[in-house]
Design a protein around this motif. Structure first.
Motif, PDB file in Angstrom:
ATOM      1  N   ARG A  23       0.830  -1.212   0.000  1.00  0.00           N
ATOM      2  CA  ARG A  23       0.000   0.000   0.000  1.00  0.00           C
ATOM      3  C   ARG A  23       0.863   1.260   0.000  1.00  0.00           C
ATOM      4  NH1 ARG A  23      -3.380  -2.273   4.469  1.00  0.00           N
ATOM      5  NH2 ARG A  23      -5.207  -3.173   3.472  1.00  0.00           N
ATOM      6  N   TRP A  25       3.997   1.577  -1.003  1.00  0.00           N
ATOM      7  CA  TRP A  25       4.661   1.684  -2.298  1.00  0.00           C
ATOM      8  C   TRP A  25       3.681   2.172  -3.364  1.00  0.00           C
ATOM      9  CZ3 TRP A  25       3.294  -0.759  -6.816  1.00  0.00           C
ATOM     10  CH2 TRP A  25       4.125  -0.480  -7.907  1.00  0.00           C
ATOM     11  N   TYR A  26       2.490   1.579  -3.396  1.00  0.00           N
ATOM     12  CA  TYR A  26       1.545   1.937  -4.444  1.00  0.00           C
ATOM     13  C   TYR A  26       1.076   3.383  -4.308  1.00  0.00           C
ATOM     14  CZ  TYR A  26      -2.007   1.952  -7.927  1.00  0.00           C
ATOM     15  OH  TYR A  26      -2.733   2.281  -9.033  1.00  0.00           O
ATOM     16  N   ASP A  30       1.498   5.786  -7.368  1.00  0.00           N
ATOM     17  CA  ASP A  30       0.318   6.418  -7.957  1.00  0.00           C
ATOM     18  C   ASP A  30       0.435   7.939  -7.918  1.00  0.00           C
ATOM     19  OD1 ASP A  30      -2.231   6.086  -9.207  1.00  0.00           O
ATOM     20  OD2 ASP A  30      -3.190   6.635  -7.316  1.00  0.00           O
TER      21      ASP A  30
END
Length: 66
Positions: A23, A25-26, A30
């Motif tokens: 989460r 990292w994303y 994003d």
């Protein structure tokens, strides 16, 4: 199996710790994608119309301090 289906399966198999790391990292990934897209849109003038409208509204006295 599509790439997305494989990702869904792999993400579902993560431990709680791994999922938290994913989460984090994303969210960073994003945000970086969003920033690049916004910068490209600004450079291409895609947002100029909105800025012009806002400035016209302000000059016409239809704005207030926030």
């Amino acid at each position: 199996m599509t790439k997305v289906e494989k990702l869904e399966r792999d993400v579902a198999a993560l431990s709680e710790t791994e999922l938290a790391e994913f989460r984090r990292w994303y969210a960073e990934f994003d945000a970086a994608v969003w920033d690049r897209r916004l910068a490209a849109d600004v450079a291409a003038g895609a947002l100029d119309r909105f800025a012009d409208e806002a400035l016209a509204e302000h000059r016409a006295g239809r704005s207030r301090p926030i």
